[in-house]
Motif scaffolding. Structure first.
Motif, PDB file in Angstrom:
ATOM      1  N   SER A 118      62.813  48.857  47.963  1.00  9.97           N
ATOM      2  CA  SER A 118      61.716  48.135  49.149  1.00  9.97           C
ATOM      3  C   SER A 118      60.729  49.476  49.370  1.00  9.97           C
ATOM      4  O   SER A 118      59.482  48.948  48.723  1.00  9.97           O
ATOM      5  CB  SER A 118      61.812  46.814  50.308  1.00  9.97           C
ATOM      6  N   SER A 119      61.030  50.331  49.548  1.00 13.16           N
ATOM      7  CA  SER A 119      59.897  51.617  50.053  1.00 13.16           C
ATOM      8  C   SER A 119      59.844  52.322  48.998  1.00 13.16           C
ATOM      9  O   SER A 119      58.540  52.828  48.418  1.00 13.16           O
ATOM     10  CB  SER A 119      61.421  52.537  51.053  1.00 13.16           C
ATOM     11  N   GLY A 120      60.439  52.128  48.263  1.00 13.17           N
ATOM     12  CA  GLY A 120      60.533  53.070  46.724  1.00 13.17           C
ATOM     13  C   GLY A 120      59.628  52.503  45.990  1.00 13.17           C
ATOM     14  O   GLY A 120      58.792  52.860  45.257  1.00 13.17           O
ATOM     15  N   LEU A 121      59.432  51.352  45.829  1.00  9.10           N
ATOM     16  CA  LEU A 121      58.074  50.464  45.642  1.00  9.10           C
ATOM     17  C   LEU A 121      56.848  50.684  46.351  1.00  9.10           C
ATOM     18  O   LEU A 121      55.994  50.699  45.611  1.00  9.10           O
ATOM     19  CB  LEU A 121      58.247  48.997  45.924  1.00  9.10           C
ATOM     20  N   PHE A 122      57.036  50.164  47.773  1.00 11.49           N
ATOM     21  CA  PHE A 122      55.661  49.960  48.553  1.00 11.49           C
ATOM     22  C   PHE A 122      54.905  51.117  48.458  1.00 11.49           C
ATOM     23  O   PHE A 122      53.712  51.397  48.630  1.00 11.49           O
ATOM     24  CB  PHE A 122      55.980  49.283  50.089  1.00 11.49           C
ATOM     25  N   TYR A 123      55.425  52.194  49.177  1.00  9.09           N
ATOM     26  CA  TYR A 123      55.033  53.368  49.314  1.00  9.09           C
ATOM     27  C   TYR A 123      54.140  54.594  48.365  1.00  9.09           C
ATOM     28  O   TYR A 123      53.446  54.418  48.116  1.00  9.09           O
ATOM     29  CB  TYR A 123      55.399  54.599  50.693  1.00  9.09           C
ATOM     30  N   PRO A 124      54.822  54.402  47.235  1.00  7.49           N
ATOM     31  CA  PRO A 124      54.271  55.163  46.074  1.00  7.49           C
ATOM     32  C   PRO A 124      52.823  54.056  45.573  1.00  7.49           C
ATOM     33  O   PRO A 124      52.018  54.378  45.689  1.00  7.49           O
ATOM     34  CB  PRO A 124      54.933  55.476  45.357  1.00  7.49           C
ATOM     35  N   ALA A 125      53.094  53.138  45.473  1.00  4.02           N
ATOM     36  CA  ALA A 125      51.909  51.969  45.557  1.00  4.02           C
ATOM     37  C   ALA A 125      50.987  51.329  45.836  1.00  4.02           C
ATOM     38  O   ALA A 125      49.722  51.431  45.434  1.00  4.02           O
ATOM     39  CB  ALA A 125      52.531  50.583  44.743  1.00  4.02           C
ATOM     40  N   PHE A 126      51.487  52.205  47.503  1.00  5.17           N
ATOM     41  CA  PHE A 126      50.142  51.781  48.570  1.00  5.17           C
ATOM     42  C   PHE A 126      49.568  53.505  48.517  1.00  5.17           C
ATOM     43  O   PHE A 126      47.965  53.557  48.627  1.00  5.17           O
ATOM     44  CB  PHE A 126      50.938  51.684  49.984  1.00  5.17           C
ATOM     45  N   THR A 127      49.804  54.147  48.386  1.00  2.00           N
ATOM     46  CA  THR A 127      49.679  55.779  48.370  1.00  2.00           C
ATOM     47  C   THR A 127      48.303  55.273  46.921  1.00  2.00           C
ATOM     48  O   THR A 127      47.389  56.132  47.104  1.00  2.00           O
ATOM     49  CB  THR A 127      50.319  56.575  48.412  1.00  2.00           C
ATOM     50  N   MET A 128      48.811  55.038  45.709  1.00  2.00           N
ATOM     51  CA  MET A 128      47.650  55.525  44.651  1.00  2.00           C
ATOM     52  C   MET A 128      46.630  54.805  44.781  1.00  2.00           C
ATOM     53  O   MET A 128      45.529  54.827  44.497  1.00  2.00           O
ATOM     54  CB  MET A 128      49.048  54.369  43.535  1.00  2.00           C
ATOM     55  N   ILE A 129      46.580  53.291  45.373  1.00  2.00           N
ATOM     56  CA  ILE A 129      45.318  52.559  46.172  1.00  2.00           C
ATOM     57  C   ILE A 129      44.828  53.624  47.012  1.00  2.00           C
ATOM     58  O   ILE A 129      43.677  53.871  47.043  1.00  2.00           O
ATOM     59  CB  ILE A 129      45.634  50.944  46.836  1.00  2.00           C
ATOM     60  N   VAL A 130      45.240  53.926  47.772  1.00  2.00           N
ATOM     61  CA  VAL A 130      44.595  54.291  49.141  1.00  2.00           C
ATOM     62  C   VAL A 130      44.104  56.343  48.446  1.00  2.00           C
ATOM     63  O   VAL A 130      42.486  56.356  48.586  1.00  2.00           O
ATOM     64  CB  VAL A 130      45.347  55.412  50.307  1.00  2.00           C
ATOM     65  N   GLU A 131      44.928  56.316  47.198  1.00  3.45           N
ATOM     66  CA  GLU A 131      43.930  58.009  46.632  1.00  3.45           C
ATOM     67  C   GLU A 131      42.847  58.027  46.151  1.00  3.45           C
ATOM     68  O   GLU A 131      42.007  58.592  45.514  1.00  3.45           O
ATOM     69  CB  GLU A 131      45.077  58.925  46.271  1.00  3.45           C
ATOM     70  N   ASN A 132      43.343  56.768  45.127  1.00  5.86           N
ATOM     71  CA  ASN A 132      42.506  56.720  44.183  1.00  5.86           C
ATOM     72  C   ASN A 132      41.256  55.392  44.323  1.00  5.86           C
ATOM     73  O   ASN A 132      40.175  55.013  43.148  1.00  5.86           O
ATOM     74  CB  ASN A 132      42.666  56.059  42.827  1.00  5.86           C
ATOM     75  N   ILE A 133      40.743  54.646  45.634  1.00  4.26           N
ATOM     76  CA  ILE A 133      39.736  53.726  45.673  1.00  4.26           C
ATOM     77  C   ILE A 133      38.518  54.554  46.353  1.00  4.26           C
ATOM     78  O   ILE A 133      39.164  54.940  47.321  1.00  4.26           O
ATOM     79  CB  ILE A 133      40.747  52.680  46.037  1.00  4.26           C
ATOM     80  N   CYS A 134      37.763  53.684  46.067  1.00  4.93           N
ATOM     81  CA  CYS A 134      36.228  54.507  47.206  1.00  4.93           C
ATOM     82  C   CYS A 134      36.911  54.198  48.732  1.00  4.93           C
ATOM     83  O   CYS A 134      37.222  52.877  48.243  1.00  4.93           O
ATOM     84  CB  CYS A 134      35.407  54.612  46.230  1.00  4.93           C
ATOM     85  N   LEU A 135      36.093  54.562  48.986  1.00  4.51           N
ATOM     86  CA  LEU A 135      36.105  54.317  50.725  1.00  4.51           C
ATOM     87  C   LEU A 135      35.506  52.853  50.521  1.00  4.51           C
ATOM     88  O   LEU A 135      36.093  52.386  51.552  1.00  4.51           O
ATOM     89  CB  LEU A 135      34.872  55.867  51.285  1.00  4.51           C
ATOM     90  N   LYS A 136      34.278  52.399  49.993  1.00  2.00           N
ATOM     91  CA  LYS A 136      33.966  50.851  49.945  1.00  2.00           C
ATOM     92  C   LYS A 136      34.864  50.033  49.894  1.00  2.00           C
ATOM     93  O   LYS A 136      34.374  48.877  50.538  1.00  2.00           O
ATOM     94  CB  LYS A 136      32.579  51.217  49.160  1.00  2.00           C
ATOM     95  N   HIS A 137      36.015  49.846  49.388  1.00  2.00           N
ATOM     96  CA  HIS A 137      36.694  49.024  48.709  1.00  2.00           C
ATOM     97  C   HIS A 137      38.174  49.413  49.269  1.00  2.00           C
ATOM     98  O   HIS A 137      38.401  48.674  49.231  1.00  2.00           O
ATOM     99  CB  HIS A 137      36.744  49.042  47.238  1.00  2.00           C
ATOM    100  N   ARG A 138      38.031  50.349  50.067  1.00  2.00           N
ATOM    101  CA  ARG A 138      39.637  50.903  50.060  1.00  2.00           C
ATOM    102  C   ARG A 138      40.733  49.687  51.163  1.00  2.00           C
ATOM    103  O   ARG A 138      41.510  49.944  51.322  1.00  2.00           O
ATOM    104  CB  ARG A 138      39.582  52.555  50.326  1.00  2.00           C
ATOM    105  N   SER A 139      39.467  49.439  52.729  1.00  4.68           N
ATOM    106  CA  SER A 139      39.881  48.923  52.973  1.00  4.68           C
ATOM    107  C   SER A 139      40.532  47.502  52.774  1.00  4.68           C
ATOM    108  O   SER A 139      40.949  47.167  53.455  1.00  4.68           O
ATOM    109  CB  SER A 139      39.240  49.107  54.353  1.00  4.68           C
ATOM    110  N   TRP A 140      39.523  46.742  52.389  1.00  2.00           N
ATOM    111  CA  TRP A 140      39.615  45.514  51.558  1.00  2.00           C
ATOM    112  C   TRP A 140      41.608  45.608  50.547  1.00  2.00           C
ATOM    113  O   TRP A 140      42.279  44.589  51.017  1.00  2.00           O
ATOM    114  CB  TRP A 140      39.127  44.563  51.461  1.00  2.00           C
TER     115      TRP A 140
END
Length: 459
Positions: A118-140
């Motif tokens: 579950s850690s191996g799935l959640f955190y890499p996927a979440f990190t990819m969202i944070v790294e590659n989504i612009c600030l305007k849409h990152r929060s939601w």
């Protein structure tokens, strides 16, 4: 015994000595209302062995504890997709172990693998969202990603109500996990991670869906200075094992503590994650101490969690990361401590205040994860999230014991402990910088100080 026989037996023993405590398995009789619905009946985890039931939840938390640390390092070293793919493999194998295991030890091993996965799935996927989504849409988007968890809880409670045999229920949860293999095949590596590691050809191919027709010139090597000392011409010895580890797998971990700015951030983040996870799992596992239906309680927590992920989206837009996190911590702490003001027999109000605390801690969990990911640079972001998750699961490992052991001493003790710790975490949030107004940093040297520059100037 009949009443008369028990009275005579007790009276006779009271005349000579106190009655000896005997095992319920020796002199007692027990049965299960629905033996197929619980793994307790498969391995007879009752009487003196009843504490082993807690180990099933602890095994999941131990897996998350080890997996978050290990997969965090792997994600920074070998890429987000590699870590995610290994997590998917662990999840599928662990699920089959849990479903078909004839031994309790193998069942616990499967639970451990599920926690690590579950850690191996959640955190890499979440990190990819944070790294590659612009600030305007990152929060939601990051909070919408986290909101899938309560949806899963509601579905779990509904399926568990209709599929009573626990092995059939585990199999019903295992079969959909095979879709993770398709996800691994379609997923691309994080372009931001590839740029940090100078793999520009792969970045170009991901972004433009064609091979790069540009030739990226490597950085020219510096001209070696003229050597006049004969000793310097001698070949240098090979690096020691400690130096290779320092510059290799442990580099990102060492950088978490070598830089003073990062070091102050990481210790505060560790405490926040530990307290948040402890409170999150205590409110999830505390149904038995509140004498309510486990199905309704889990559905209730899931229904409370869904709006708890929507509120931070609005707050983050107007108040920023730091104020939102502090407010949600204080909300949770006050709600959990208000349980003390309710009489023990008033189950409705006890559950109501517990659900208010659950609302706050679920909202806090989503914001803390986003906030932490933005605090650290790309070089060490996943290692920071991974080690923070490791400390989070110190809290989740403690939660079953807090509920089962301390909750038996007093139904209010688990929520009181969580409420006090959460209030301290809310005050510590004031020492962190605001991250919602600027771009993400990529290098460790760019990490902001714990006290914001504007406040430091005012002081």
């Amino acid at each position: 015994m009949s009443y008369e026989a028990a009275l005579n037996y007790t009276s006779h023993n009271m005349e000579s000595a106190q009655p000896a405590e005997v095992s319920c398995k020796v002199k007692g009789h027990y049965e299960y209302s629905n033996p197929e619905s619980t793994f307790v009946s498969d391995w007879d985890l009752t009487c003196e062995q009843s504490i082993q039931r807690t180990s099933a939840q602890v095994s999941i938390s131990l897996g998350k504890f080890c997996g978050s640390f290990t997969f965090g390092i792997l994600a920074d070293k070998f890429g987000r997709k590699t870590s995610f793919s290994l997590g998917a493999l662990f999840f599928i194998v662990g699920s089959f172990f849990c479903t078909f295991s004839p031994w309790y030890s193998l069942f616990l091993a499967g639970r451990f693998a599920l926690g690590a996965a579950s850690s191996g799935l959640f955190y890499p996927a979440f990190t990819m969202i944070v790294e590659n989504i612009c600030l305007k849409h990152r929060s939601w988007m990051s909070i919408a990603f986290s909101a899938s968890y309560p949806v899963g809880m509601i579905i779990l409670a509904i399926i568990g109500y209709f599929i009573q045999p626990w092995r059939h229920l585990q199999l019903a949860l295992t079969i959909p996990s095979l879709l993770l293999l398709l996800n691994c095949y379609l997923m691309n590596e994080s372009p931001r991670w590839l740029i940090t590691n100078r793999r520009y050809d792969r970045v170009y191919k991901i972004l433009f869906r064609q091979p790069s027709h540009y030739q990226v010139q490597p950085v020219a090597a510096a001209v070696a200075p003229v050597v006049t000392d004969k000793k310097s011409l001698e070949p240098q010895g090979s690096f020691s094992l400690g130096e290779r580890l320092k510059n290799g797998p442990l580099k990102s971990i060492i950088e978490l503590f070598a830089n003073p700015n990062v070091r102050k951030l990481i210790f505060t983040s560790y405490f926040m994650f530990c307290v948040t996870s402890l409170s999150y799992y205590v409110t999830a596992l505390n149904a038995a101490n509140m004498s309510v239906s486990r199905y309704l309680y889990i559905i209730g927590t899931g229904l409370v969690d869904i709006p708890s992920y929507l509120v931070p989206v609005i707050m983050l837009r107007f108040t920023g990361r730091r104020i939102t996190t502090m407010f949600l911590f204080l909300w949770t702490g006050v709600s959990l401590l208000l349980v003390l003001a309710v009489p023990a027999g008033n189950t409705t109000w006890v559950v109501a205040f517990a659900m208010l605390g659950r609302f706050g801690i679920s909202a806090t969990y989503s914001v803390v994860t986003l906030y932490t990911a933005e605090l650290y640079p790309t070089e060490i972001r996943n290692s920071a999230l991974g080690t923070c998750s490791t400390f989070a699961h110190v809290g989740s490992i403690s939660a079953p014991f807090v509920v089962d052991i301390l909750g038996a001493l007093g139904w209010y003790i688990p929520t009181t402990i969580c409420g006090c710790c959460v209030l301290v975490a809310g005050l510590l949030t004031l020492t962190l910088p605001e991250t919602g107004t600027g771009k993400l940093s990529d290098k460790v040297e760019d990490t902001p100080a714990t006290v914001p520059a504007e406040e430091a100037e005012k002081k």
